[in-house]
Motif scaffolding. Structure first.
Motif: not given
Length: 287
Positions: A125-130, A79-88, A143-147
């Motif tokens: 900070a981004y590492r913490g998000d992941w 699924l292609g989401a326009s969402v970042t891991p920070r948008q919990r 599985r979460a994908l990092l593009e």
């Protein structure tokens, strides 16, 4: 190897038109664009895209998405989401939707350095998000994908590997996007794929060429990237398929061709024919 189309690149079609056309052309799957719509006078890739499912209220549309897709015999590789891991809240919504739909992967949008941050501060900070996202993906069994994406903290395979190192590759993977790396993050594809190793989870394809955008007063030339047909860009796709085969990659390749030289239906048909030939030449058995 199987081929899919990301519907961010099919703005003229409704979801029903998208699956009907792609199935009739012989594609194996569809990767749905999921984001709240932006209205436009006419469909474009980013606004007015008709082949998009809204993020708000997504839960109420899952049965429709499943039936519409599976009834045509297509699969959903991600699924292609326009969402970042920070948008919990929205990130969890996407993971939950993937679990309900039986889709194994969700692509998340990258982030960039915020004003007042150093790159190292932003990266930490981004590492913490992941790490949070890994935990949530594990709970949902997906599985979460990092593009790899230009204008993000992880445009290259090297940066992505550094970010995800030590996370569970069953629940965190990297999506290699060849076209994006042409703009920023380019590394020799064979080396990049080897570096990603067990984290290489998905592949996107588009292509880019640089065009003269202007000349400054002192004669300095300014160049800008432009999406072009798959055969015409900086990335050499025949070599890339050989690199994929060399890396032992047998997963999905999703096309998001943002060029407009051909009408959409002709473009998707021609892309599948071209890529199938490249895959076979690289030694893949497509059945």
């Amino acid at each position: 190897m199987k081929f899919a189309v990301f519907t961010g690149s099919t703005p003229d079609w409704t979801p029903a038109e998208a699956v009907k056309t792609l199935a009739s052309q012989g594609w194996h799957g569809v990767e749905w664009r999921i984001t709240d719509p932006v209205e436009a006078a006419r469909p474009t890739f980013s606004a007015g895209n008709r082949a998009t499912w809204p993020l708000t209220g997504l839960e109420s549309r899952l049965d429709e998405i499943s039936a519409l897709t599976l009834d045509t015999g297509l699969e959903m590789p991600a699924l292609g989401a326009s969402v970042t891991p920070r948008q919990r809240e929205d990130a969890e919504r996407m993971l939950s939707a993937a679990a309900v739909l039986g889709v194994g992967q969700v692509r998340f949008r990258g982030v960039h350095v915020e004003k007042g941050q150093s790159y190292r501060e932003a990266f930490a900070a981004y590492r913490g998000d992941w790490e949070w996202l890994e935990d949530r993906a594990r709970r949902y069994g997906v599985r979460a994908l990092l593009e790899l994406h230009h204008e993000s903290l992880t445009p290259s395979a090297s940066a992505a590997r550094r970010l995800v190192e030590g996370l569970d590759p069953r629940h965190v993977g990297v999506l290699h996007d060849l076209g994006n790396t042409v703009i920023a993050g380019w590394e020799e594809p064979a080396h990049a794929l080897d570096l990603l190793g067990e984290y290489l989870a998905h592949v996107h394809l588009k292509n880019v060429a640089f065009h003269l955008a202007g000349v400054e007063n002192d004669g300095t030339l300014r160049w800008a990237p432009k999406w072009v047909p798959l055969r015409e860009g900086r990335a050499h796709l025949p070599e890339f398929f050989k690199a994929l085969a060399g890396a032992g990659y047998t997963g999905w390749v999703t096309v998001e061709d943002f060029s407009t030289a051909q009408p959409l239906t002709e473009r998707t048909r021609a892309n599948l024919e071209y890529l199938s030939g490249l895959a076979r030449a690289a030694g893949y058995d497509l059945g």
